[in-house]
Scaffold this active site. Structure first.
Site, short mmCIF file in Angstrom:
data_model
loop_
_atom_site.label_atom_id
_atom_site.label_comp_id
_atom_site.label_asym_id
_atom_site.label_seq_id
_atom_site.Cartn_x
_atom_site.Cartn_y
_atom_site.Cartn_z
N ASN A 20 0.86 -1.19 0.00
CA ASN A 20 0.00 0.00 0.00
C ASN A 20 0.90 1.24 0.00
O ASN A 20 2.10 1.15 0.31
CB ASN A 20 -0.98 -0.01 1.19
CG ASN A 20 -0.29 0.15 2.53
OD1 ASN A 20 0.41 1.12 2.77
ND2 ASN A 20 -0.51 -0.80 3.44
N ASP A 63 2.46 -8.48 9.31
CA ASP A 63 1.21 -7.73 9.35
C ASP A 63 0.12 -8.44 10.12
O ASP A 63 -1.03 -7.97 10.18
CB ASP A 63 0.71 -7.43 7.93
CG ASP A 63 1.44 -6.24 7.31
OD1 ASP A 63 2.13 -5.52 8.05
OD2 ASP A 63 1.33 -6.05 6.09
N ASN A 69 -8.02 -7.44 9.97
CA ASN A 69 -8.08 -8.08 8.65
C ASN A 69 -8.23 -9.59 8.72
O ASN A 69 -8.24 -10.26 7.68
CB ASN A 69 -6.83 -7.73 7.84
CG ASN A 69 -6.53 -6.24 7.79
OD1 ASN A 69 -5.39 -5.84 7.82
ND2 ASN A 69 -7.57 -5.41 7.75
N HIS A 166 -8.46 0.20 2.54
CA HIS A 166 -9.46 -0.56 3.28
C HIS A 166 -10.56 0.39 3.74
O HIS A 166 -10.29 1.56 4.05
CB HIS A 166 -8.87 -1.23 4.53
CG HIS A 166 -8.25 -2.57 4.29
ND1 HIS A 166 -7.23 -3.06 5.06
CD2 HIS A 166 -8.51 -3.53 3.37
CE1 HIS A 166 -6.89 -4.27 4.65
NE2 HIS A 166 -7.66 -4.58 3.62
N ASP A 168 -11.99 0.54 6.58
CA ASP A 168 -11.82 1.05 7.94
C ASP A 168 -10.76 2.14 8.06
O ASP A 168 -10.55 2.68 9.15
CB ASP A 168 -11.55 -0.09 8.93
CG ASP A 168 -10.20 -0.76 8.76
OD1 ASP A 168 -9.43 -0.37 7.86
OD2 ASP A 168 -9.91 -1.71 9.53
N ALA A 256 3.05 1.30 8.05
CA ALA A 256 2.56 0.13 7.32
C ALA A 256 1.14 0.31 6.83
O ALA A 256 0.55 -0.60 6.23
CB ALA A 256 2.64 -1.11 8.21
N CYS A 262 -7.19 -0.96 12.79
CA CYS A 262 -6.49 -2.07 12.13
C CYS A 262 -5.88 -3.03 13.14
O CYS A 262 -5.75 -4.23 12.87
CB CYS A 262 -5.38 -1.53 11.23
SG CYS A 262 -5.95 -0.66 9.76
#
Length: 285
Positions: A20, A63, A69, A166, A168, A256, A262
């Protein structure tokens, strides 16, 4: 019922690849010590009003700290994520095992169907509705199966800014049916969908500065809103709606592309009725 959130300590967290825009230029430029302090501070703050469950981090999946996620929770069901990028696909069996071991009915989408859990699928807090972000990480092809699995209405929203990859990162359903969001992260049709479903007095639109500090990537529980950073104006607006705002730096995770939301997955999710969680009917100290 006290909220429960799943978090994964950042033992192995680092920016090890680029999937990203936030990651660009940040490979191996983070501090795990700072990340750990920031993560612990968030966990402790949330722990003041909710239960925080910690899962064991695994090496090789940096991650995995972003538990939002992992999947989509509704009641005792969990729709396991199918990550778009190979770098994150190795997280799936670890998350699947945790959900099964902790009593969830794990539902799996076909291997070739892309869906990134509560990063892109957010339950409204005032009506039985699932907001689904698509355009970057999740696809509309998953909608029929999600409806079949969860028996809930789905409102798709197209994301058009790759920085807000995303849902969120740019939309946050809040208790009482409020919705905080960054309008320009969506196409015009999706903005119209939001306005049609959420009354003007319940919409909280944030500007670019707040959006780029991931103000919408917030955790809401028991009248509290936990986030990385917010402008004085946004704090006042949230306070005027009865919320208490707690800001805690999460700059290492922003390298990140992630922040407070997240880093958490709410485990106590139910369909909302118009009268459920209405903050106007109770006082918030």
């Amino acid at each position: 019922m006290t909220d429960r959130f799943l978090m994964c300590p950042p033992n192995h967290f680092e920016v090890a690849y680029v999937i990203n825009p936030w990651m660009e230029g940040n490979i191996s430029r983070g501090s795990n010590n700072i990340a750990t302090r920031q993560w612990e501070a968030l966990a402790q703050l949330i722990g003041q009003v909710a239960a925080v469950e910690r899962m064991t981090p695994e090496a090789g999946v940096p991650d995995m700290v972003f538990t939002a996620n992992a999947g989509l929770i509704l009641g005792d069901k969990c729709v396991l994520s199918r990550f778009r990028h190979p770098e994150r696909q190795a997280e799936e069996p670890h998350f699947g095992a945790w959900f099964r071991e902790n009593g969830f009915d794990v539902l799996e989408l076909p291997q070739d169907m892309v869906f990134e859990g509560a990063g892109d699928a957010l339950l409204d807090r005032g009506q039985p509705l699932l907001w689904l972000g698509h355009g970057h990480r999740s696809t509309l092809e998953c909608v029929p199966l999600l409806k079949e699995f969860l028996d809930i209405e789905i409102e798709p929203l197209r994301l058009v800014d790759e920085r807000f990859y995303h849902l969120d990162t740019c939309l946050c359903p809040l208790e009482g049916g409020y919705l905080m969001y960054y309008p320009t992260a969506f196409d015009a049709e999706s903005q119209a969908r939001i306005m049609a479903r959420v009354p003007a007095e319940r919409r909280i639109a944030v500007g670019p500065a707040d959006a780029h500090h991931f103000a919408c990537n917030a955790v809401n529980s028991a009248g509290m809103v936990f986030m990385n950073r917010a402008s004085k104006g946004l704090v006042r607006e949230l306070q005027s709606r009865g919320f208490r705002v707690k800001q805690t730096p999460l700059t290492e995770f922003m390298k990140a592309g992630g922040s407070a939301k997240c880093l958490t997955l709410k485990l106590t999710e139910d369909k909302q009725s118009p009268d459920t969680g209405n903050m106007d009917s109770r006082s918030v100290a």
